[in-house]
Design a protein around this motif. Structure first.
Motif, PDB file in Angstrom:
ATOM      1  N   PRO A  26      45.069  72.527 -42.498  1.00  0.00           N
ATOM      2  CA  PRO A  26      45.533  72.394 -41.112  1.00  0.00           C
ATOM      3  C   PRO A  26      44.744  71.340 -40.347  1.00  0.00           C
ATOM      4  CG  PRO A  26      45.213  74.694 -41.704  1.00  0.00           C
ATOM      5  CD  PRO A  26      44.607  73.881 -42.803  1.00  0.00           C
ATOM      6  N   VAL A  27      45.448  70.574 -39.532  1.00  0.00           N
ATOM      7  CA  VAL A  27      44.779  69.560 -38.720  1.00  0.00           C
ATOM      8  C   VAL A  27      44.437  70.164 -37.365  1.00  0.00           C
ATOM      9  CG1 VAL A  27      45.867  67.605 -39.859  1.00  0.00           C
ATOM     10  CG2 VAL A  27      47.038  68.699 -37.949  1.00  0.00           C
ATOM     11  N   GLU A  28      43.323  69.751 -36.775  1.00  0.00           N
ATOM     12  CA  GLU A  28      42.890  70.275 -35.483  1.00  0.00           C
ATOM     13  C   GLU A  28      43.037  69.219 -34.400  1.00  0.00           C
ATOM     14  OE1 GLU A  28      38.987  71.851 -35.734  1.00  0.00           O
ATOM     15  OE2 GLU A  28      39.480  73.357 -37.250  1.00  0.00           O
ATOM     16  N   ARG A  29      43.603  69.670 -33.290  1.00  0.00           N
ATOM     17  CA  ARG A  29      43.761  68.816 -32.115  1.00  0.00           C
ATOM     18  C   ARG A  29      44.480  67.509 -32.437  1.00  0.00           C
ATOM     19  NH1 ARG A  29      42.581  73.077 -30.406  1.00  0.00           N
ATOM     20  NH2 ARG A  29      40.813  73.659 -29.096  1.00  0.00           N
ATOM     21  N   ASP A  76      47.040  75.511 -25.893  1.00  0.00           N
ATOM     22  CA  ASP A  76      47.738  74.358 -26.463  1.00  0.00           C
ATOM     23  C   ASP A  76      46.922  73.864 -27.660  1.00  0.00           C
ATOM     24  OD1 ASP A  76      48.709  71.792 -27.102  1.00  0.00           O
ATOM     25  OD2 ASP A  76      49.385  71.446 -25.056  1.00  0.00           O
ATOM     26  N   VAL A  77      47.462  74.029 -28.853  1.00  0.00           N
ATOM     27  CA  VAL A  77      46.690  73.700 -30.063  1.00  0.00           C
ATOM     28  C   VAL A  77      46.468  72.197 -30.219  1.00  0.00           C
ATOM     29  CG1 VAL A  77      47.386  75.760 -31.316  1.00  0.00           C
ATOM     30  CG2 VAL A  77      48.804  73.702 -31.458  1.00  0.00           C
ATOM     31  N   GLU A  78      47.212  71.389 -29.475  1.00  0.00           N
ATOM     32  CA  GLU A  78      47.058  69.934 -29.602  1.00  0.00           C
ATOM     33  C   GLU A  78      46.109  69.344 -28.567  1.00  0.00           C
ATOM     34  OE1 GLU A  78      50.832  68.008 -29.855  1.00  0.00           O
ATOM     35  OE2 GLU A  78      51.436  69.093 -31.663  1.00  0.00           O
ATOM     36  N   LYS A  88      43.928  72.861 -23.996  1.00  0.00           N
ATOM     37  CA  LYS A  88      44.109  73.453 -22.676  1.00  0.00           C
ATOM     38  C   LYS A  88      44.654  74.867 -22.822  1.00  0.00           C
ATOM     39  CE  LYS A  88      45.034  69.035 -20.359  1.00  0.00           C
ATOM     40  NZ  LYS A  88      46.008  68.249 -19.559  1.00  0.00           N
ATOM     41  N   TYR A  89      44.325  75.733 -21.841  1.00  0.00           N
ATOM     42  CA  TYR A  89      44.761  77.111 -21.959  1.00  0.00           C
ATOM     43  C   TYR A  89      45.233  77.655 -20.613  1.00  0.00           C
ATOM     44  CZ  TYR A  89      40.147  78.293 -20.049  1.00  0.00           C
ATOM     45  OH  TYR A  89      39.035  78.387 -19.253  1.00  0.00           O
TER      46      TYR A  89
END
Length: 309
Positions: A165-168, A245-247, A250-251
């Motif tokens: 899995p890729v992060e951000r 927001d996984v990209e 922000k929450y």
């Protein structure tokens, strides 16, 4: 070993080739109940007869069984070229799944297995297949080929997309599609699996890139891949939750019940606009719910393939 046995014995997505074969075998065995009745019996040998073609190669025995006209295919015929495009942004790795299998997978898992299954169908037809994997940059590209070695290499890339899995990582779909349009020098089917989550201001740029592909005479299918339970219906537990927001990271803290109506209205507007724009540019839009099985994806693909060849 069938699909049920594979699930019970814990065959995960590390064996995409095996799982894809099981999906395709199950699909073909059910074709007698579908509009493709009779097609599976000689799947790699026939194509649908088009009015105006020579009747010389019509298989009359198959016509007697199916009441439909098919012509025999030969090795020297021009086969299909198909390029799959996989969105590997962080949002495609939603929802979080510890171990993916045929009972439990996320969007990237569904899309990768769907592509592997379609590759298996095309392999039976001796068609050439290519693959692009991207997020905020071009992660992988392979041109269209039909060899066993090439097929295995693409499956390995799909496995890697699932397992790492890729992060951000955001989505730069329009830039990638422009680049693919420049790379594809022969008329092809371009099949995109994506949740299409992007900055709304970039919508026009996205469809400019899709139009670029259509201008170059390619056929384009968009499989809009979503988790309908949460991403469409916003079905979450009734308690305070943090939505991240996984990209971007922000929450937002809120009760799902308080936001459900507004959220569903916003998603309906988003998907309706996407459908309208796809129709405008003659892009084949196919909504995909990852809670459903793979047969609708395979069926819709075969419908478009028959029209394209």
């Amino acid at each position: 070993m069938n699909i049920k046995d594979a699930v019970q014995q814990g065959v995960g997505f590390g064996n995409l080739d095996f799982l894809a074969k099981q999906v395709v075998e199950g699909f073909i065995s059910g074709m007698h109940k579908s509009p493709f009745h009779g097609f599976s019996a000689e799947f790699a040998e026939h194509k649908v007869y088009n009015q105006g073609e020579s009747t010389r190669h019509i298989d009359w025995k198959l016509y007697a069984k199916t009441d439909k006209l098919y012509t025999k295919r030969y090795d020297d015929e021009t086969n299909l070229r198909c390029h799959f495009v996989l969105d590997n942004s962080s949002s495609m790795h939603y929802p979080i799944v510890k171990k993916q299998n045929l009972d439990n997978y996320n969007k990237i898992g569904f899309a990768a297995l769907a592509i592997a299954s379609l590759m298996n169908l095309l392999k039976k037809q001796r068609d050439a297949v290519g693959l692009s994997v991207y997020n905020s940059y071009y992660d992988y590209y392979a041109p269209e080929k039909g060899s066993e070695r090439h097929h295995a290499m693409l499956l390995n890339q799909l496995d890697m997309a699932i397992e790492k899995p890729v992060e951000r990582k955001g989505t730069d779909t329009y830039t990638i599609l422009h680049q693919i349009a420049e790379k594809l020098h022969k008329r092809s089917m371009v099949v995109l699996f994506s949740d299409m989550f992007q900055i709304s201001s970039e919508s026009d740029k996205l469809f400019e890139s899709l139009q670029h592909l259509k201008h170059n005479k390619h056929e384009v299918i968009l499989f809009h891949t979503l988790d309908y339970k949460t991403e469409i219906n916003f079905n979450f537990e009734t308690k305070p939750q943090r939505f991240i927001d996984v990209e971007t990271g922000k929450y937002l803290d809120l009760y799902a019940d308080n936001a459900r109506v507004a959220y569903k209205e916003a998603m309906e507007t988003f998907t309706d606009q996407l459908k309208t724009q796809c129709a405008q540019y003659r892009i084949h839009y196919v909504p995909v719910n990852i809670q459903e099985k793979f047969h609708p994806v395979l069926t819709r693909f075969l419908v478009q393939r028959q029209k394209f060849v």
